[in-house]
Design an enzyme around this catalytic site. Structure first.
Site, PDB file in Angstrom:
ATOM      1  N   LEU A  36       0.794  -1.220   0.000  1.00  0.00           N
ATOM      2  CA  LEU A  36       0.000   0.000   0.000  1.00  0.00           C
ATOM      3  C   LEU A  36       0.829   1.275   0.000  1.00  0.00           C
ATOM      4  CD1 LEU A  36      -2.712  -1.036   2.635  1.00  0.00           C
ATOM      5  CD2 LEU A  36      -2.684  -1.465   0.171  1.00  0.00           C
ATOM      6  N   GLN A  95       5.229   3.069   0.105  1.00  0.00           N
ATOM      7  CA  GLN A  95       6.673   2.876   0.082  1.00  0.00           C
ATOM      8  C   GLN A  95       7.325   3.881   1.013  1.00  0.00           C
ATOM      9  OE1 GLN A  95       6.937   3.293  -4.212  1.00  0.00           O
ATOM     10  NE2 GLN A  95       8.220   5.130  -4.013  1.00  0.00           N
ATOM     11  N   LYS A 130       6.835   7.476   4.967  1.00  0.00           N
ATOM     12  CA  LYS A 130       5.975   6.459   4.371  1.00  0.00           C
ATOM     13  C   LYS A 130       4.875   7.156   3.577  1.00  0.00           C
ATOM     14  CE  LYS A 130       3.152   2.419   5.585  1.00  0.00           C
ATOM     15  NZ  LYS A 130       2.731   1.510   6.683  1.00  0.00           N
ATOM     16  N   ASP A 157       0.706  -8.153  11.057  1.00  0.00           N
ATOM     17  CA  ASP A 157       1.381  -8.234   9.767  1.00  0.00           C
ATOM     18  C   ASP A 157       2.889  -8.384   9.977  1.00  0.00           C
ATOM     19  OD1 ASP A 157       1.556  -8.365   7.040  1.00  0.00           O
ATOM     20  OD2 ASP A 157       1.411  -6.205   6.703  1.00  0.00           O
TER      21      ASP A 157
END
Length: 510
Positions: free
Chosen positions: A159, A161, A176, A308
């Site tokens: 979603l 980088q 980000k 995650d």
């Protein structure tokens, strides 16, 4: 079956033709979703043809070496097509591809191995794309926000980088930035995924993955809001402030939005980077022990679980004092467990470690699992075969033979596994994903035989169960009785694992 595949191919071709027939700029922008749908449908069609043409019509004995070789080649070819689709469509497709890479107990190893590249090598966006998002959200150009900004991203995820930069006050930060088209494509991609999953289920009835779509639809909107991620990072840092070996990068709230997150920059190697770990003389068993302690406390004590933990989101390094530090990144998705789920899951693990089938069945039922499939669920959450569970997980190593057996046998149980994933308490789906990713890390580090993991987890399970009993006690005597029972059980666990440790000669990290 061939008619089904033909219809799918015609649909894909028609969508492609219609899409490219559009001409005006406005129509071209609006057709992006159709292009992505066409591409996805055609990829599913190609993968279906691979199996239908090369495998299902061979008439070979399914146990023969020739059939198994053809089957492996089909898996590899299908996985390469799926990887190509994920890299072209990006966004949510990358997220699903990363999930596929974690399902080593469920999917063929060819898919798992092929898709693992997406954990750290997702496709990048251009600097112009990054600059546009920063300008739209923060109202300033890159040069006005930073004294320096590295064009090459440190890493690219599904979603967003991350780039390294320096603020004008000299602070080095990690920036980000969400992929610019992800929000625009989100709804279309989710509908496309649901449509394609239904087609796959229609063509191949043994594949039922609606639960993947349902979880993705629920979680992606949360992950797209970086303000939620900032809040999660602050909360987890506070919960684990006593763990000096855990680093959660600080967020610059005044420079962050729903699409931009500016954080303290930290260095380290990926948790699965064996070359870096060896070079820095870090003990992989200590890494696993710290990770086990961290996630056991998240699941069984706090009920707030970073969901995650793929290798790109966990860094390791040695401090100046020579101690190990874990760095936890990407706090977009957390599982919030109710007290009941937390206690039932803790009791389930204790019953598995005790090899108590009656209690296993009871606590599986509490989590929504029917009696007939509870052994499969026990295998799913432990990553071990039923024979190993009955032999005692804390005293039996997970061998290559056992891993290969699970990868070969579990796909045959797809209908049962699908039933479980449709039955289980929704809170548990993220825990299952977390378990899969953690097992993948331990497999890479070659630390799956850690006895210390079971000791830490057992202690956390006991604390979780008895905290609930103490909280629910109606009088002081009951509270005291349960408190004493907790400490007595913890003492017995400590003695038991000390005995196993001395007998085996293996050291347990604190």
């Amino acid at each position: 079956m061939s008619r089904k595949l033909l219809k799918l191919g015609v649909a894909a071709s028609s969508l492609g033709a219609y899409t490219w027939a559009l001409r005006t700029d406005h129509e071209t922008v609006n057709s992006i979703g159709l292009i992505r749908l066409s591409r996805a449908a055609y990829s599913v069609f190609k993968i279906s043809v691979i199996y239908r043409t090369n495998l299902y019509g061979t008439g070979l004995d399914h146990e023969s070496d020739e059939y198994l070789q053809i089957k492996s080649a089909c898996h590899r070819h299908g996985a390469e097509n799926l990887l190509d689709l994920c890299c072209k469509n990006k966004g949510i497709y990358i997220k699903v591809g990363q999930y596929v890479a974690a399902l080593d107990y469920l999917l063929p190893k060819e898919y798992v191995e092929t898709m693992k590249v997406l954990h750290s090598h997702a496709p990048e966006n251009t600097l112009d794309d990054v600059s546009r998002v920063l300008k739209e959200d923060l109202g300033k150009d890159i040069k006005d926000l930073f004294s320096s900004f590295e064009e090459k991203p440190l890493g690219t995820a599904s979603l967003a980088q991350v780039h390294k930069a320096v603020l004008h006050d000299g602070q080095t930060v990690a920036v980000k930035v969400q992929h610019p088209f992800i929000r625009k494509n989100c709804k279309t991609d989710l509908k496309t995924m649901e449509y394609l999953v239904k087609i796959v289920s229609w063509v191949f009835p043994e594949f039922q993955f609606q639960w993947v779509v349902d979880e993705t639809k629920k979680n992606v909107p949360i992950e797209l809001n970086f303000e939620i991620e900032a809040s999660n990072a602050t909360k987890i840092a506070e919960l684990f402030k006593e763990c000096k070996w855990l680093k959660v990068p600080k967020v610059y709230d005044d420079l962050s939005t729903q699409r931009v997150l500016i954080m303290e920059f930290v260095e380290g190697g990926q948790v699965n980077d064996l070359k870096y770990i060896k070079q820095e003389k870090i003990d992989p068993f200590e890494i696993s022990a710290k990770l086990g302690q961290l996630y056991s406390k998240m699941i069984f004590i706090h009920g707030f679980v970073h969901s995650d933990p793929h290798p790109g989101n966990i860094l390791v390094k040695k401090t100046k004092q020579g101690t190990l530090e874990l760095i936890l990144l990407d706090h977009g998705i957390y599982a919030n467990l109710s007290r009941k789920t937390m206690v039932d899951y803790a009791n389930l693990w204790l019953s598995i470690l005790d090899r108590d089938r009656i209690k296993m069945r009871t606590y599986c039922s509490n989590l929504g699992i029917s009696d007939k499939v509870y052994p499969i669920f026990a295998c799913m959450i432990t990553g071990r075969t039923w024979d190993s569970i009955m032999a005692g997980l804390e005293s039996s190593k997970r061998t290559k033979f056992e891993k290969d057996r699970m990868q070969n046998e579990f796909p045959k149980l797809l209908p049962n596994i699908t039933e479980i994933l449709n039955q289980v308490n929704p809170e548990m789906l993220l825990i299952l994903k977390t378990n899969d990713l953690m097992r993948g890390i331990e497999s890479t580090l070659k630390t799956t035989a850690r006895m210390g993991a079971f000791q830490v987890m057992s202690e956390c399970c006991v604390k979780s169960v008895y905290k609930s009993r103490i909280d629910d006690a109606r009088d002081r005597f009951s509270k005291l009785t349960n408190t004493m029972a907790k400490y007595w059980l913890l003492f017995k666990l400590n003695m038991y694992y000390t005995y196993l440790n001395l007998r085996s000669g293996r050291f347990i990290f604190a």
